[in-house]
Scaffold this active site. Structure first.
Site, PDB file in Angstrom:
ATOM      1  N   VAL A 184      -2.983  -8.745  -1.854  1.00  0.00           N
ATOM      2  CA  VAL A 184      -1.805  -9.591  -1.666  1.00  0.00           C
ATOM      3  C   VAL A 184      -0.584  -8.700  -1.455  1.00  0.00           C
ATOM      4  O   VAL A 184      -0.215  -7.925  -2.345  1.00  0.00           O
ATOM      5  CB  VAL A 184      -1.575 -10.494  -2.896  1.00  0.00           C
ATOM      6  CG1 VAL A 184      -0.408 -11.434  -2.646  1.00  0.00           C
ATOM      7  CG2 VAL A 184      -2.837 -11.267  -3.233  1.00  0.00           C
TER       8      VAL A 184
ATOM      9  N   TYR B  54      -8.197 -11.483  13.076  1.00  0.00           N
ATOM     10  CA  TYR B  54      -7.784 -10.126  12.708  1.00  0.00           C
ATOM     11  C   TYR B  54      -8.375  -9.078  13.656  1.00  0.00           C
ATOM     12  O   TYR B  54      -7.712  -8.635  14.589  1.00  0.00           O
ATOM     13  CB  TYR B  54      -8.129  -9.812  11.229  1.00  0.00           C
ATOM     14  CG  TYR B  54      -7.303  -8.639  10.760  1.00  0.00           C
ATOM     15  CD1 TYR B  54      -6.118  -8.828  10.051  1.00  0.00           C
ATOM     16  CD2 TYR B  54      -7.647  -7.336  11.109  1.00  0.00           C
ATOM     17  CE1 TYR B  54      -5.316  -7.752   9.694  1.00  0.00           C
ATOM     18  CE2 TYR B  54      -6.857  -6.256  10.752  1.00  0.00           C
ATOM     19  CZ  TYR B  54      -5.695  -6.474  10.045  1.00  0.00           C
ATOM     20  OH  TYR B  54      -4.910  -5.404   9.713  1.00  0.00           O
TER      21      TYR B  54
ATOM     22  N   LYS C 233      -4.564  -2.107  15.677  1.00  0.00           N
ATOM     23  CA  LYS C 233      -5.245  -1.170  14.763  1.00  0.00           C
ATOM     24  C   LYS C 233      -6.169  -0.232  15.536  1.00  0.00           C
ATOM     25  O   LYS C 233      -6.317   0.936  15.172  1.00  0.00           O
ATOM     26  CB  LYS C 233      -6.018  -1.935  13.683  1.00  0.00           C
ATOM     27  CG  LYS C 233      -5.117  -2.642  12.682  1.00  0.00           C
ATOM     28  CD  LYS C 233      -4.335  -1.644  11.826  1.00  0.00           C
ATOM     29  CE  LYS C 233      -3.424  -2.323  10.842  1.00  0.00           C
ATOM     30  NZ  LYS C 233      -2.512  -1.401  10.150  1.00  0.00           N
TER      31      LYS C 233
ATOM     32  N   TYR D 137       0.808  -1.217   0.000  1.00  0.00           N
ATOM     33  CA  TYR D 137       0.000   0.000   0.000  1.00  0.00           C
ATOM     34  C   TYR D 137       0.845   1.273   0.000  1.00  0.00           C
ATOM     35  O   TYR D 137       0.445   2.292  -0.553  1.00  0.00           O
ATOM     36  CB  TYR D 137      -0.968  -0.003   1.194  1.00  0.00           C
ATOM     37  CG  TYR D 137      -2.279  -0.680   0.863  1.00  0.00           C
ATOM     38  CD1 TYR D 137      -3.037  -0.258  -0.221  1.00  0.00           C
ATOM     39  CD2 TYR D 137      -2.757  -1.745   1.613  1.00  0.00           C
ATOM     40  CE1 TYR D 137      -4.232  -0.869  -0.553  1.00  0.00           C
ATOM     41  CE2 TYR D 137      -3.962  -2.364   1.287  1.00  0.00           C
ATOM     42  CZ  TYR D 137      -4.699  -1.913   0.202  1.00  0.00           C
ATOM     43  OH  TYR D 137      -5.887  -2.513  -0.134  1.00  0.00           O
TER      44      TYR D 137
HETATM   45  P1  NAD Z   1       4.039  -4.405   3.031  1.00  0.00           P
HETATM   46  O1  NAD Z   1       4.738  -5.506   3.748  1.00  0.00           O
HETATM   47  O2  NAD Z   1       3.837  -4.545   1.569  1.00  0.00           O
HETATM   48  O3  NAD Z   1       4.814  -3.001   3.240  1.00  0.00           O
HETATM   49  C1  NAD Z   1       5.472  -2.671   4.413  1.00  0.00           C
HETATM   50  C2  NAD Z   1       6.360  -1.477   4.184  1.00  0.00           C
HETATM   51  O4  NAD Z   1       6.944  -1.131   5.470  1.00  0.00           O
HETATM   52  C3  NAD Z   1       7.562  -1.703   3.253  1.00  0.00           C
HETATM   53  O5  NAD Z   1       7.792  -0.531   2.508  1.00  0.00           O
HETATM   54  C4  NAD Z   1       8.736  -1.935   4.205  1.00  0.00           C
HETATM   55  O6  NAD Z   1      10.016  -1.571   3.683  1.00  0.00           O
HETATM   56  C5  NAD Z   1       8.349  -1.004   5.331  1.00  0.00           C
HETATM   57  N1  NAD Z   1       8.954  -1.354   6.608  1.00  0.00           N
HETATM   58  C6  NAD Z   1       8.757  -2.455   7.369  1.00  0.00           C
HETATM   59  N2  NAD Z   1       9.490  -2.368   8.506  1.00  0.00           N
HETATM   60  C7  NAD Z   1      10.151  -1.188   8.445  1.00  0.00           C
HETATM   61  C8  NAD Z   1      11.035  -0.502   9.310  1.00  0.00           C
HETATM   62  N3  NAD Z   1      11.405  -1.011  10.477  1.00  0.00           N
HETATM   63  N4  NAD Z   1      11.529   0.688   8.906  1.00  0.00           N
HETATM   64  C9  NAD Z   1      11.191   1.232   7.714  1.00  0.00           C
HETATM   65  N5  NAD Z   1      10.324   0.652   6.885  1.00  0.00           N
HETATM   66  C10 NAD Z   1       9.816  -0.538   7.236  1.00  0.00           C
HETATM   67  O7  NAD Z   1       2.678  -4.179   3.814  1.00  0.00           O
HETATM   68  P2  NAD Z   1       1.206  -3.665   3.423  1.00  0.00           P
HETATM   69  O8  NAD Z   1       0.312  -4.836   3.374  1.00  0.00           O
HETATM   70  O9  NAD Z   1       1.254  -2.726   2.287  1.00  0.00           O
HETATM   71  O10 NAD Z   1       0.825  -2.881   4.766  1.00  0.00           O
HETATM   72  C11 NAD Z   1       0.907  -1.490   4.888  1.00  0.00           C
HETATM   73  C12 NAD Z   1      -0.237  -1.023   5.786  1.00  0.00           C
HETATM   74  O11 NAD Z   1      -1.487  -1.312   5.141  1.00  0.00           O
HETATM   75  C13 NAD Z   1      -0.271  -1.735   7.141  1.00  0.00           C
HETATM   76  O12 NAD Z   1      -0.666  -0.810   8.119  1.00  0.00           O
HETATM   77  C14 NAD Z   1      -1.369  -2.762   6.936  1.00  0.00           C
HETATM   78  O13 NAD Z   1      -1.990  -3.164   8.146  1.00  0.00           O
HETATM   79  C15 NAD Z   1      -2.340  -1.979   6.058  1.00  0.00           C
HETATM   80  N6  NAD Z   1      -3.331  -2.798   5.340  1.00  0.00           N
HETATM   81  C16 NAD Z   1      -2.936  -3.853   4.587  1.00  0.00           C
HETATM   82  C17 NAD Z   1      -3.918  -4.634   3.955  1.00  0.00           C
HETATM   83  C18 NAD Z   1      -3.538  -5.829   3.107  1.00  0.00           C
HETATM   84  O14 NAD Z   1      -4.430  -6.599   2.727  1.00  0.00           O
HETATM   85  N7  NAD Z   1      -2.268  -6.000   2.778  1.00  0.00           N
HETATM   86  C19 NAD Z   1      -5.281  -4.292   4.067  1.00  0.00           C
HETATM   87  C20 NAD Z   1      -5.623  -3.168   4.800  1.00  0.00           C
HETATM   88  C21 NAD Z   1      -4.643  -2.426   5.440  1.00  0.00           C
END
Ligand code: NAD
Length: 400
Positions: free
Chosen positions: A274, A235, A244, A54
């Site tokens: 995904v 969740y 959350k 995201y």
């Molecule tokens: P992702 O794993 O694709 O992305 C995580 C990002 O965080 C990456 O850019 C990574 O480099 C960075 N990161 C992780 N640890 C780090 C650190 N210590 N320092 C700096 N950067 C760091 O995850 P995602 O699924 O895109 O999740 C992002 C947000 O979206 C989260 O809050 C998640 O809960 C939320 N979200 C995800 C979904 C889903 O289905 N994937 C749905 C709704 C909300």
């Protein structure tokens, strides 16, 4: 320099290799979708968690949809010897080069966003040659966090109160199997809240405000998930859901920080997609496989990029009054409405008990899930000959 033939190396829900050309093609495709959906939006954006999922999709939408300057913070690994860089590294290199071609300002900071050092480093970058930030996107997903006092907290994906019995699918083998998870201890709950809750988001916003790098009217946004009842025990009512809740409660505190600037903080509840983070949550990969099949059948399927384009155009930067249901009673922006449509979720509930290894490929879009999972790492992309050796050492120029 190292030319390698790069294949996916899967270990459970992780892939330990990534393909630079594949990652680039995917970012190119995301960018061209964003270009096709221009909007009047932010001009100067800080994305914390900018390299995958995201966060990357938000950065792409802001840059190629609204022409924004972007500063991305992430924790990624460059290539070393026979080891490829991480997917987020290659994605960022691709983003940087594409944005550069359009004359867009790009800055990157690679390191632990939870640390005071990286916050300082980012502020130095913003102060030196970056316009005042009018949007801060907080999109971290991480397994652990060391807080400013030096205490390391760990996040777990467990139910709270009672054990969870459900089913999930193994991404590598495609085996559907039962999972039983014991409830989290108080310490595990607190650890998950410390990592994935709002504490670090608040620290970021305090530091940015104190450094005076935020613009008049600056907005801040973080992402949450609600999902259907099926996933609630693991969740929403589990450890991650508790975190959350804490993240959502932080909005009020950030609103107070932004009030003197006339700014505001938001939570957007996004759809299940995904990503490396969602692949790690029990039940979710199987649920997503079923969800995608049903959403693709009715033509309502969206990925990260579609969601972020819609968040900006129809939510955060919409110049018309928002339609009913776009914001819920708790003030959260909802872009998960298509996922939670009652008729669709009824089908999920109906089919869920019947899913097993034998019918996985018929009743669900596990093929699509697996393909999306491999694409996260640049594999399975059309037009690439994966037998060709490619340069794995791709530099990132915008690092301080
Ligand atoms: P992702 O794993 O694709 O992305 C995580 C990002 O965080 C990456 O850019 C990574 O480099 C960075 N990161 C992780 N640890 C780090 C650190 N210590 N320092 C700096 N950067 C760091 O995850 P995602 O699924 O895109 O999740 C992002 C947000 O979206 C989260 O809050 C998640 O809960 C939320 N979200 C995800 C979904 C889903 O289905 N994937 C749905 C709704 C909300």
């Amino acid at each position: 320099m190292a030319k390698l033939i790069i294949e996916p190396r899967l270990r459970g829900f992780i892939c330990t290799t990534a393909h630079p050309i594949g990652c680039r093609k995917i970012v190119e495709e995301q960018a061209s979708r964003a270009r096709r959906c221009p909007f009047r939006g932010p001009t100067s954006v800080l994305v914390i968690g900018a390299s995958t999922g995201y966060g990357l999709a938000s950065r792409v939408a802001a840059a190629f949809g609204a022409g924004a300057a972007t500063c991305g913070v992430f924790f990624e690994r460059p290539a070393e010897g026979e080891r490829t860089a991480s997917a987020g590294w290659y994605n960022t290199a691709a983003f940087e080069s594409l944005a550069g071609e359009e004359g867009l300002l790009v800055r990157n900071v690679n390191g632990d966003a939870f640390s005071t050092e990286i916050k300082k480093k980012t502020i130095d970058v913003l102060r030196s040659d970056f316009p005042p930030v009018d949007l801060v996107i907080y999109s971290l997903a991480a397994p652990r966090r060391t807080d400013p006092a030096g205490v390391t907290h760990r996040s777990v994906l467990k139910p709270i109160g009672s054990p969870f019995y459900g089913k999930t699918v193994q991404t590598d083998s495609g085996a559907v199997r039962e999972v039983a998870l014991e409830p989290a201890t108080e310490e595990e709950i607190a650890g998950t809240v410390a990592v994935m809750g709002g504490a670090d988001w608040l620290l970021w916003m305090e530091a940015l405000r104190k450094a005076d790098v935020l613009a008049e009217g600056a907005k801040a946004i973080a992402y949450g998930y609600v999902g259907p009842e099926l996933t609630w025990p693991i969740y929403r009512f589990g450890t991650i859901g508790r975190a959350k809740e804490d993240l959502e409660a932080t909005v009020e505190k950030i609103d107070r920080i932004l009030a003197p600037l006339g700014g505001k903080a938001y939570i957007s509840i996004n759809k299940a997609v995904v990503t490396q983070a969602s692949a790690a949550i029990p039940v979710v990969p199987l649920y997503i496989s079923l969800l995608f099949k049903l959403m693709k059948e009715e033509g309502s399927h969206e990925d990260c990029q579609d969601q972020m384009i819609r968040l900006f155009r129809e939510g955060l930067y919409c110049d018309r009054p928002l339609p009913d249901g776009a914001v819920d009673d708790s003030g959260r922006i909802r872009i998960d409405g298509r996922e939670l449509k009652p008729a669709l979720q009824e089908k999920v509930i109906q089919l869920w008990p019947t899913l097993d290894t034998g019918n996985l490929f018929v009743l669900t879009d596990f093929t699509g899930y697996r393909s999306d999972f491999l694409r996260l790492f640049g594999f399975g992309v059309g037009g690439i000959d994966y037998d060709d050796a490619v340069e794995s050492n791709v530099p990132l120029k915008g690092l301080p």
